[in-house]
Design an enzyme around this catalytic site. Structure first.
Site, short mmCIF file in Angstrom:
data_model
loop_
_atom_site.label_atom_id
_atom_site.label_comp_id
_atom_site.label_asym_id
_atom_site.label_seq_id
_atom_site.Cartn_x
_atom_site.Cartn_y
_atom_site.Cartn_z
N ALA A 223 0.80 -1.28 0.02
CA ALA A 223 0.01 0.08 0.01
C ALA A 223 0.81 1.20 -0.11
O ALA A 223 2.00 1.20 0.45
CB ALA A 223 -0.92 0.06 1.20
N ASP A 224 0.35 2.29 -0.61
CA ASP A 224 0.93 3.61 -0.66
C ASP A 224 0.08 4.93 -0.46
O ASP A 224 -0.96 4.62 -1.18
CB ASP A 224 2.05 3.72 -1.75
N THR A 225 0.29 5.88 0.15
CA THR A 225 -0.58 6.71 0.36
C THR A 225 -0.03 8.19 -0.34
O THR A 225 1.47 8.57 -0.30
CB THR A 225 -0.71 7.15 1.66
#
Length: 140
Positions: free
Chosen positions: A18-20
């Site tokens: 995941a990355d934001t």
């Protein structure tokens, strides 16, 4: 927490990533390079709405990748510079996209959100549980 070496990894287990990204006026605000960069980002966010995009991917043992994106609208209250300076001094914003953490002291700047709280934290749980179910991992 220890990391498994490639020899210890179980290839039958799914892999989650995941990355934001914090986006203001179409521009992604990454992690701050230094104090000046962080204070500049926080000043730009003051009193304004922005979006937080968190993309999640799960790869299964066949190599198929399942993806989902959480999009949340976050609105900061108007914040004065002395608060930004104290916030930077806390150390919290140093490695955070947009130079703030909703799950910490940065929550004091957030007037409201429309979307996923856990997505703003960096792992949208609703989407993650759905993706894991697709690869046979049941959470509940």
């Amino acid at each position: 927490m220890s990391r498994l070496s490639d020899e210890q990894a179980d290839p039958s287990e799914p892999v989650l990533a995941a990355d934001t990204a914090v986006v203001l006026d179409g521009e992604a605000l990454g992690k701050p390079r230094d104090r000046t960069h962080a204070l500049g980002m926080l000043k730009r966010l003051s009193g304004r709405p922005h979006q937080v995009f968190t993309h999640v991917a799960v790869a299964d043992c066949s190599g198929a990748v399942h993806r989902a994106t959480s999009v949340t609208q976050v609105c900061f209250r108007t914040v004065e510079e002395p608060e930004w300076v104290r916030y930077w001094a806390s150390g919290e914003p140093c490695d955070k996209a947009g130079a703030y953490a909703i799950q910490g002291l940065g929550a004091a700047f957030i007037e409201r959100i429309d979307g996923s709280y856990s997505g703003v934290m960096g792992l949208p749980l609703f989407e993650t549980v759905q993706l894991l179910a697709k690869v046979g991992v049941r959470i509940v």
